[in-house]
Design a protein around this motif. Structure first.
Motif, PDB file in Angstrom:
ATOM      1  N   VAL A  93       0.845  -1.191   0.000  1.00 22.00           N
ATOM      2  CA  VAL A  93       0.000   0.000   0.000  1.00 22.00           C
ATOM      3  C   VAL A  93       0.884   1.246   0.000  1.00 22.00           C
ATOM      4  N   VAL A  94       0.525   2.216  -0.831  1.00 20.97           N
ATOM      5  CA  VAL A  94       1.200   3.515  -0.842  1.00 20.97           C
ATOM      6  C   VAL A  94       0.171   4.576  -0.467  1.00 20.97           C
ATOM      7  N   THR A  95       0.531   5.437   0.484  1.00 24.30           N
ATOM      8  CA  THR A  95      -0.372   6.504   0.910  1.00 24.30           C
ATOM      9  C   THR A  95       0.327   7.857   0.807  1.00 24.30           C
ATOM     10  N   ASN A  96      -0.465   8.910   0.847  1.00 31.12           N
ATOM     11  CA  ASN A  96       0.092  10.264   0.831  1.00 31.12           C
ATOM     12  C   ASN A  96      -0.572  11.102   1.907  1.00 31.12           C
ATOM     13  N   THR A  97      -0.309  12.411   1.892  1.00 34.16           N
ATOM     14  CA  THR A  97      -0.841  13.300   2.938  1.00 34.16           C
ATOM     15  C   THR A  97      -1.592  14.473   2.304  1.00 34.16           C
ATOM     16  N   PRO A  98      -2.743  14.231   1.711  1.00 31.23           N
ATOM     17  CA  PRO A  98      -3.474  15.317   1.044  1.00 31.23           C
ATOM     18  C   PRO A  98      -4.147  16.248   2.047  1.00 31.23           C
ATOM     19  N   ASP A  99      -4.675  17.346   1.520  1.00 33.22           N
ATOM     20  CA  ASP A  99      -5.510  18.298   2.277  1.00 33.22           C
ATOM     21  C   ASP A  99      -4.739  19.113   3.308  1.00 33.22           C
ATOM     22  N   ILE A 300      -0.694  11.898   9.884  1.00 32.31           N
ATOM     23  CA  ILE A 300      -1.457  11.224   8.831  1.00 32.31           C
ATOM     24  C   ILE A 300      -0.728   9.959   8.373  1.00 32.31           C
ATOM     25  N   CYS A 301       0.584  10.050   8.237  1.00 35.64           N
ATOM     26  CA  CYS A 301       1.362   8.848   7.895  1.00 35.64           C
ATOM     27  C   CYS A 301       1.131   7.751   8.922  1.00 35.64           C
ATOM     28  N   LEU A 302       1.200   8.105  10.214  1.00 32.94           N
ATOM     29  CA  LEU A 302       1.003   7.120  11.265  1.00 32.94           C
ATOM     30  C   LEU A 302      -0.425   6.575  11.273  1.00 32.94           C
ATOM     31  N   GLU A 303      -1.403   7.418  10.961  1.00 33.09           N
ATOM     32  CA  GLU A 303      -2.789   6.950  10.893  1.00 33.09           C
ATOM     33  C   GLU A 303      -2.976   5.942   9.765  1.00 33.09           C
ATOM     34  N   ASN A 304      -2.337   6.194   8.641  1.00 35.22           N
ATOM     35  CA  ASN A 304      -2.421   5.247   7.529  1.00 35.22           C
ATOM     36  C   ASN A 304      -1.771   3.918   7.885  1.00 35.22           C
ATOM     37  N   ASN A 316      -5.723   7.192   3.050  1.00 33.75           N
ATOM     38  CA  ASN A 316      -5.135   7.989   1.969  1.00 33.75           C
ATOM     39  C   ASN A 316      -4.367   7.131   0.970  1.00 33.75           C
ATOM     40  N   GLN A 317      -4.872   5.955   0.694  1.00 37.76           N
ATOM     41  CA  GLN A 317      -4.205   5.062  -0.254  1.00 37.76           C
ATOM     42  C   GLN A 317      -4.285   5.627  -1.670  1.00 37.76           C
ATOM     43  N   VAL A 318      -3.166   5.575  -2.397  1.00 36.68           N
ATOM     44  CA  VAL A 318      -3.130   6.139  -3.752  1.00 36.68           C
ATOM     45  C   VAL A 318      -2.942   5.082  -4.830  1.00 36.68           C
TER      46      VAL A 318
END
Length: 332
Positions: A93-99, A300-304, A316-318
């Motif tokens: 899984v790859v996530t980001n930090t939008p918003d 947000i990274c830790l939440e993902n 926030n999966q991309v």
């Protein structure tokens, strides 16, 4: 049950590091400097989860060796630093930090815009030099911002936030966007344009697009030639969106009034002529650089990561991959 093994590639703000140490088994004590390629690869190999940054180039060979890795939490909105297809193929899984960084980046865009228009950095250097002898009617005349036309390339979250701030300057806003926007989505007074028409009309052109194969050198010699010689280019998106050598040529030949750059084509390197151009303001990639924003990005990274560890979908999966079991039970 053992805590998941977490690799963090760069030192993050104290509240983020404290939370990470409390929740996970840290594989390293990250430093401010970017890790060497081999160090990064070794960390990913040992990790169940990792927080990486936009300067970390993570390719297919690295991911193939990272057999434990389940999630790459990218500490950025953009994720062009990661081979997304390779991650998806490996089930990572790859996530980001939008918003969260929308307002801080929009604010910095305006800081650059005002700085180049009103010669702020140049004036500061002049006062500090000791050569300033006092006020004069023709001294360091700049460009008005109020009432001018702002052209926005990329009308996503940040582009919209930049446009909203233009209201206070009574500016006309025109924009171009890869995604069609309906009148219900954006204010009707914001005028959609083709890229060539926007470049011809705007007094200030601000870039807010992700870096993709389609946007690499989106602004090159041909596009810069369309701009007014009195216009300014602002880039707080990604450096390679602009062909830097073409921008330097336009500035040197006075075919462009100035530029405000927070990003560069080959960071941290930049075209040497930019250093000598007084009509350019250069910043060290500060778009999201406020304490509150950088802390929230880390959280947000830790939440993902926590979601994946618990067997839930990451917020926030991309990338698109088949569902997989979270990091729990005997897998650790």
């Amino acid at each position: 049950m053992a805590a998941p093994r977490l690799y963090i590639s760069r030192l993050l703000p104290d509240p983020v590091m404290a939370a990470a140490r409390q929740q996970y088994q840290l594989l390293n004590e990250p430093r401010d400097a970017a890790p060497a390629h081999d160090t990064l690869a070794a960390g990913l190999c040992e990790a169940d989860a990792a927080i990486c940054t936009l300067t970390d180039r993570i390719d297919a060979s690295m991911l193939a060796a990272a057999t434990r890795l389940t999630i790459l939490a990218n500490y950025a909105v953009g994720y062009n630093n990661i081979d997304l297809a390779a991650a998806s193929a490996r089930g990572i899984v790859v996530t980001n930090t939008p918003d969260v960084l929308t307002d801080s980046t929009a604010d910095l865009t305006w800081a650059l815009l005002l700085a180049v228009a009103r010669r702020v950095a140049e004036g500061d250097a002049y006062v500090r030099s000791g050569d300033w002898s006092g006020w004069a009617p023709t001294q360091m005349l700049g460009t008005d911002v109020s009432g001018k036309t702002l052209g926005i390339i990329g009308m996503g979250r940040i582009g919209q936030a930049v446009a909203q701030r233009a209201t206070g300057f009574n500016m006309r806003v025109c924009y171009t966007s890869r995604t069609p926007r309906s009148p219900d989505w954006l204010p009707s007074q914001w005028e959609v344009r083709s890229l060539p028409d926007l470049l011809k009309e705007a007094d200030f052109v601000s870039l807010h697009v992700p870096l993709t194969p389609d946007t690499h050198h989106l602004i090159g010699a041909r596009q810069l030639a369309l701009m007014k010689p009195t216009a300014f280019l602002i880039n707080t998106s990604r450096g390679p969106v602009v062909e830097e050598s073409a921008l330097v040529d336009a500035l040197l030949q006075r075919r462009l009034a100035g530029a405000g750059l927070d990003v560069f084509e080959q960071e941290p390197l930049f075209h040497p002529s930019l250093r000598e151009l007084r009509q350019v303001v250069l910043l060290p990639h500060l778009g999201s650089a406020t304490l509150a924003t950088r802390v929230r990005m880390g959280m947000i990274c830790l939440e993902n990561i926590a979601a994946i560890c618990a067997g839930r979908a990451a917020p926030n999966q991309v990338n698109q991959i088949e569902a997989r079991q979270g990091l729990s039970g005997s897998t650790l």
